[in-house]
Design a protein around this motif. Sequence first.
Motif, mmCIF file in Angstrom:
data_model
loop_
_atom_site.group_PDB
_atom_site.id
_atom_site.type_symbol
_atom_site.label_atom_id
_atom_site.label_comp_id
_atom_site.label_asym_id
_atom_site.label_seq_id
_atom_site.Cartn_x
_atom_site.Cartn_y
_atom_site.Cartn_z
ATOM 1 N N ALA A 387 0.258 25.704 5.713
ATOM 2 C CA ALA A 387 -0.471 26.296 4.545
ATOM 3 C C ALA A 387 -1.514 25.623 4.109
ATOM 4 C CB ALA A 387 0.328 26.558 3.210
ATOM 5 N N LYS A 388 -2.658 26.381 3.784
ATOM 6 C CA LYS A 388 -4.052 25.895 3.288
ATOM 7 C C LYS A 388 -4.673 25.229 4.479
ATOM 8 C CE LYS A 388 -3.188 26.812 -0.793
ATOM 9 N NZ LYS A 388 -3.938 27.851 -1.513
ATOM 10 N N THR A 389 -4.233 25.365 5.633
ATOM 11 C CA THR A 389 -5.155 24.713 6.710
ATOM 12 C C THR A 389 -6.334 25.753 6.946
ATOM 13 O OG1 THR A 389 -3.134 23.973 7.982
ATOM 14 C CG2 THR A 389 -5.179 24.225 9.485
ATOM 15 N N VAL A 390 -7.475 24.998 7.193
ATOM 16 C CA VAL A 390 -8.579 25.866 7.527
ATOM 17 C C VAL A 390 -8.832 26.169 8.833
ATOM 18 C CG1 VAL A 390 -11.161 25.984 7.264
ATOM 19 C CG2 VAL A 390 -10.017 24.844 5.550
ATOM 20 N N ILE A 391 -8.863 27.398 9.276
ATOM 21 C CA ILE A 391 -8.835 27.873 10.682
ATOM 22 C C ILE A 391 -10.153 28.558 10.950
ATOM 23 C CG2 ILE A 391 -7.914 29.308 12.406
ATOM 24 C CD1 ILE A 391 -5.126 28.958 11.123
ATOM 25 N N TYR A 392 -10.963 28.164 11.849
ATOM 26 C CA TYR A 392 -12.135 28.696 12.264
ATOM 27 C C TYR A 392 -11.945 29.852 13.480
ATOM 28 C CZ TYR A 392 -14.173 24.931 9.502
ATOM 29 O OH TYR A 392 -14.289 23.986 8.689
ATOM 30 N N GLY A 393 -12.550 30.893 13.288
ATOM 31 C CA GLY A 393 -12.530 31.929 14.236
ATOM 32 C C GLY A 393 -13.503 32.947 14.065
ATOM 33 N N PHE A 442 -8.426 24.578 20.834
ATOM 34 C CA PHE A 442 -9.242 23.319 20.672
ATOM 35 C C PHE A 442 -9.965 22.979 19.602
ATOM 36 C CE2 PHE A 442 -8.331 23.047 25.353
ATOM 37 C CZ PHE A 442 -8.196 21.927 25.597
ATOM 38 N N GLN A 443 -9.810 23.737 18.577
ATOM 39 C CA GLN A 443 -10.607 23.468 17.435
ATOM 40 C C GLN A 443 -9.863 22.301 16.712
ATOM 41 O OE1 GLN A 443 -9.776 26.172 13.605
ATOM 42 N NE2 GLN A 443 -9.767 27.398 15.524
ATOM 43 N N HIS A 444 -8.622 21.874 16.848
ATOM 44 C CA HIS A 444 -7.730 20.929 16.262
ATOM 45 C C HIS A 444 -6.601 20.592 16.996
ATOM 46 C CE1 HIS A 444 -5.674 18.506 13.292
ATOM 47 N NE2 HIS A 444 -6.778 18.426 12.495
ATOM 48 N N PRO A 445 -6.361 19.355 17.355
ATOM 49 C CA PRO A 445 -5.290 19.271 18.175
ATOM 50 C C PRO A 445 -3.925 19.493 17.540
ATOM 51 C CG PRO A 445 -6.033 17.002 17.030
ATOM 52 C CD PRO A 445 -7.114 18.073 16.881
ATOM 53 N N GLU A 446 -3.864 19.638 16.291
ATOM 54 C CA GLU A 446 -2.443 19.884 15.748
ATOM 55 C C GLU A 446 -1.982 21.428 15.556
ATOM 56 O OE1 GLU A 446 -2.043 17.899 12.073
ATOM 57 O OE2 GLU A 446 -2.145 15.759 12.895
ATOM 58 N N LEU A 447 -3.243 22.483 16.070
ATOM 59 C CA LEU A 447 -2.898 23.510 15.605
ATOM 60 C C LEU A 447 -2.138 24.085 17.066
ATOM 61 C CD1 LEU A 447 -4.154 25.841 14.233
ATOM 62 C CD2 LEU A 447 -5.835 26.492 15.839
ATOM 63 N N LEU A 448 -2.251 23.775 17.970
ATOM 64 C CA LEU A 448 -1.154 24.441 19.065
ATOM 65 C C LEU A 448 0.224 23.686 18.974
ATOM 66 C CD1 LEU A 448 -0.585 26.197 21.450
ATOM 67 C CD2 LEU A 448 -1.328 24.417 22.965
ATOM 68 N N ASP A 449 0.151 22.438 18.603
ATOM 69 C CA ASP A 449 1.526 21.680 18.362
ATOM 70 C C ASP A 449 2.443 22.755 17.242
ATOM 71 O OD1 ASP A 449 1.122 19.976 20.273
ATOM 72 O OD2 ASP A 449 0.246 18.446 18.950
ATOM 73 N N TRP A 450 1.478 23.011 16.389
ATOM 74 C CA TRP A 450 2.362 23.592 15.272
ATOM 75 C C TRP A 450 2.954 25.034 15.634
ATOM 76 C CZ3 TRP A 450 3.823 22.671 10.198
ATOM 77 C CH2 TRP A 450 4.293 23.675 9.435
ATOM 78 N N PHE A 451 2.100 25.704 16.316
ATOM 79 C CA PHE A 451 2.608 27.096 16.931
ATOM 80 C C PHE A 451 3.702 26.910 18.050
ATOM 81 C CE2 PHE A 451 1.794 30.061 20.499
ATOM 82 C CZ PHE A 451 2.536 31.290 19.685
ATOM 83 N N LEU A 452 3.860 25.934 18.589
ATOM 84 C CA LEU A 452 4.960 25.450 19.637
ATOM 85 C C LEU A 452 6.216 25.253 18.906
ATOM 86 C CD1 LEU A 452 3.065 24.077 22.574
ATOM 87 C CD2 LEU A 452 3.550 26.710 22.438
#
Length: 459
Positions: A387-393, A442-452
């Motif tokens: 929650a509240k993570t800023v995601i760029y897209g 690749f916008q943030h190293p923790e983004l894919l880790d959270w998804f997986l």
Amino acid sequence: MKKIVIAGTGSGVGKTTITLGIMAALQQKGLSVQPFKVGPDYIDTAYQTKVTGRASRNLDSFLIQNDDVLNYLFEKEAEKADISIIEGVMGLYDGLGIDKDNCSTASVAKKIDAPVILVIDGKATSTSVAAIVKGFVEFDPDLNLAGVILNRIASDNHYGLVKASIERYTDIPVLGYLGKNAMVSLPSRQLGLVPEGEIDNLSAMITDLGQTLTQTIDLDKLIELATDDTYQGADQRRSKLQAYYKPVKQSTTVAYALDEAFHFYYQDNLELMAEKGVTLIPFSPMNDDVLPEADLYYIGGGYPEEFAEELAANQGIKSGLLAKSKAGVPIYAECGGLMYLGESLEVNEKSYEMVGVFKGISRMTSGLKRFGYCQAQATTATTLAPAKTVIYGHEFHHSIFETTETPIMTLEKWRDGEMIKTWQGGYLKNNTYASYLHVHFFQHPELLDWFLSRSRVER
């Protein structure tokens, strides 16, 4: 490694056609060519991949705001080829707002220290083109504008006039031209070019174009102008980016939709998952009978509206995805994926039944509903981020999703330091999350880790 950017004075000047022709011509000379595309576009990269046989990569300084990461994504592929050709986006200085260094082709060229060849539409002009070139050169002295290629030239005499004017009034060399009768007409639809897989004889068309440009463009001069600097090296850059490559702690399988209807994926996203130890399984919502077993499901964008009848007819995949969603298996969908996960898709006043995870109807519209970069925050944890993570897209779609579902995401478009628009979007049900937003991992190293990690959340 040699590198050069092919840019345009604006959209529609023939930049894509000339870029593809140059790639083909250089290959015909025996060089290995690594393609890149500035900006978030998926379709141009597919064309480039087809022409070169190497997966094209996006270089986007909004989606990837860390310059070390952007340079690493460039260098790790560029080092493998004789020359890298980077196609620009829109006009050379066009980006986000009026700042010439905000997400423009020029800004990316400077970040990766690459010279620029400017494509100019020469139709019905002569000496005036010299003023255009002079303006582009003087507008940013820090940019290495190394040469010009002219498009839609009427004759050898016309080319001689325009070339002489540019070289009289500026110091910029003219590398050659493409004649008005040699232009390859690449068909388009609402999101840009028609995907390369839907065009018959594309390879033959581009081969012929490459042979034509071999006769009218000084390729040896272009290769000479392409810088060949000594770099820090992708391996050294990667040592600083180990957080992105942290391996998954247990066996994880991701099944992702891949066919004519769904194929908008960033190659670096897929490869990052593979390098982290994820097993990737492609499946076709159009053609496969049974949904493969996986820990997570990923449905990218594409053209579901063009294949709505086939998607609606495939009950096996639809029922499989609906069952997975109800069971809480993580599903992440972008744009066309959202349209597919709704109850129905309406095209030309005809309705087609979709998966039905989310209540609602997707309707095609005559114009763009959303276009461009934006940032988003969800009010709750989603399959993609806390929650509240800023995601760029970015969003780019000719449809609307009419739904009674409650949106969980606030999206904002900022330009020149001001928020110019805000809206709500994104939907979460069980562990299925879908929105119109396209995202680069690749916008943030923790983004894919959270998804997986969502595959290991107790359901």
